[in-house]
Design a protein around this motif. Structure first.
Motif, PDB file in Angstrom:
ATOM      1  N   GLU A  28     -28.275 -16.456  70.391  1.00 22.20           N
ATOM      2  CA  GLU A  28     -26.912 -16.084  70.781  1.00 22.20           C
ATOM      3  C   GLU A  28     -25.917 -17.177  70.425  1.00 22.20           C
ATOM      4  OE1 GLU A  28     -27.109 -15.191  74.950  1.00 22.20           O
ATOM      5  OE2 GLU A  28     -28.332 -13.403  74.633  1.00 22.20           O
ATOM      6  N   GLN A  29     -26.255 -18.412  70.710  1.00 24.32           N
ATOM      7  CA  GLN A  29     -25.330 -19.526  70.460  1.00 24.32           C
ATOM      8  C   GLN A  29     -25.180 -19.852  68.972  1.00 24.32           C
ATOM      9  OE1 GLN A  29     -23.501 -21.644  72.645  1.00 24.32           O
ATOM     10  NE2 GLN A  29     -23.846 -19.928  74.028  1.00 24.32           N
ATOM     11  N   LEU A  30     -26.237 -19.628  68.199  1.00 27.91           N
ATOM     12  CA  LEU A  30     -26.196 -19.968  66.777  1.00 27.91           C
ATOM     13  C   LEU A  30     -25.755 -18.810  65.899  1.00 27.91           C
ATOM     14  CD1 LEU A  30     -29.507 -22.029  66.655  1.00 27.91           C
ATOM     15  CD2 LEU A  30     -27.172 -22.916  66.647  1.00 27.91           C
ATOM     16  N   GLY A  31     -25.631 -17.607  66.483  1.00 29.42           N
ATOM     17  CA  GLY A  31     -25.160 -16.453  65.723  1.00 29.42           C
ATOM     18  C   GLY A  31     -26.187 -15.898  64.757  1.00 29.42           C
ATOM     19  N   VAL A  32     -27.457 -15.973  65.137  1.00 31.62           N
ATOM     20  CA  VAL A  32     -28.529 -15.415  64.312  1.00 31.62           C
ATOM     21  C   VAL A  32     -29.385 -14.531  65.201  1.00 31.62           C
ATOM     22  CG1 VAL A  32     -28.588 -17.392  62.732  1.00 31.62           C
ATOM     23  CG2 VAL A  32     -30.069 -17.381  64.742  1.00 31.62           C
ATOM     24  N   SER A  33     -30.348 -13.842  64.610  1.00 30.76           N
ATOM     25  CA  SER A  33     -31.234 -13.002  65.412  1.00 30.76           C
ATOM     26  C   SER A  33     -32.286 -13.871  66.102  1.00 30.76           C
ATOM     27  CB  SER A  33     -31.932 -11.966  64.525  1.00 30.76           C
ATOM     28  OG  SER A  33     -32.876 -12.596  63.690  1.00 30.76           O
ATOM     29  N   HIS A  69     -26.762 -23.778  60.032  1.00 30.47           N
ATOM     30  CA  HIS A  69     -27.399 -23.527  61.327  1.00 30.47           C
ATOM     31  C   HIS A  69     -28.077 -24.790  61.860  1.00 30.47           C
ATOM     32  CE1 HIS A  69     -27.527 -19.081  60.073  1.00 30.47           C
ATOM     33  NE2 HIS A  69     -26.524 -19.261  60.919  1.00 30.47           N
ATOM     34  N   THR A  80     -25.384 -27.063  63.255  1.00 33.19           N
ATOM     35  CA  THR A  80     -24.915 -26.577  64.548  1.00 33.19           C
ATOM     36  C   THR A  80     -25.950 -26.852  65.627  1.00 33.19           C
ATOM     37  OG1 THR A  80     -23.651 -24.834  63.456  1.00 33.19           O
ATOM     38  CG2 THR A  80     -24.090 -24.546  65.809  1.00 33.19           C
ATOM     39  N   LYS A  92     -25.416 -29.051  69.000  1.00 34.69           N
ATOM     40  CA  LYS A  92     -25.661 -28.507  70.346  1.00 34.69           C
ATOM     41  C   LYS A  92     -26.691 -29.354  71.101  1.00 34.69           C
ATOM     42  CE  LYS A  92     -23.481 -24.380  70.127  1.00 34.69           C
ATOM     43  NZ  LYS A  92     -22.333 -24.133  70.951  1.00 34.69           N
TER      44      LYS A  92
END
Length: 182
Positions: free
Chosen positions: A45-50, A73, A76, A80
């Motif tokens: 969710e936080q990284l914008g991937v599945s 990714h 990022t 984080k």
């Protein structure tokens, strides 16, 4: 630079916020599931991937590195993971599971390992020690608050005050190698 052993001991997250493996960074930044594995759902969710992509990244560490994260990714994820120990917001999120774990307890045992000892008027009484003390529920909350607000410096100052009041007057920490809360 943050003391990652403080981060690990207080939050219970055994990942490394400084980087390292993808698994360590995911655990540091997003914690673990109830079963103990890295929280792939929160990471996705936080990284914008599945979630499946994150699972492939983790599987790729044991196999050929075909399934490693793209550079953006990975960058990022590193950010984080680092922020989980170095920012107020990150420390608050990382402490949430520890706070809930100790919220209903009346006391806990805190063990600190490191170069520590009483001030001795110029004499070197600090040495490598392991000290275990009992903390009340209010003490646990105060320690977590100190870490959340000011990070390593805040919790170290709180520990020095608490040890001076409840253990040996004038207790100081030159460094803390490991900390554990049970």
């Amino acid at each position: 630079m943050a003391n990652f052993s403080l981060f690990q001991g207080l939050t219970g997250r055994q990942g490394t916020p400084a980087g390292g493996s993808v698994r360590d960074m995911i655990v540091a930044a997003f914690g673990t599931t109830k079963r103990g594995g890295p929280n792939t759902r929160a990471a996705a969710e936080q990284l914008g991937v599945s979630q499946r992509s994150v699972q492939r990244w983790l599987a790729g560490e044991n196999r050929q590195q075909r399934n490693k994260p793209r550079a953006d990714h990975l960058s990022t994820l590193r950010t984080k993971a680092r922020q989980s120990a170095t920012t107020k917001k990150g420390r608050k999120a990382a402490l949430d599971s520890s706070r809930s774990r100790f919220s209903n307890r009346k006391s806990a045992r805190l063990t600190t390992h490191g170069m520590q000892g009483p001030e001795g008027g110029g004499k070197g009484y600090a040495r490598q020690r392991a000290v275990t003390i009992e903390l009340s529920g209010d003490d646990i909350d105060a320690m977590f608050d100190a870490y959340e607000q000011r990070g390593d410096a805040g919790v170290t100052e709180w520990l020095e005050r608490h040890h001076s009041d409840h253990y040996v007057p004038g207790w100081t920490f030159e460094n803390i190698d490991r900390i554990g809360l049970e």
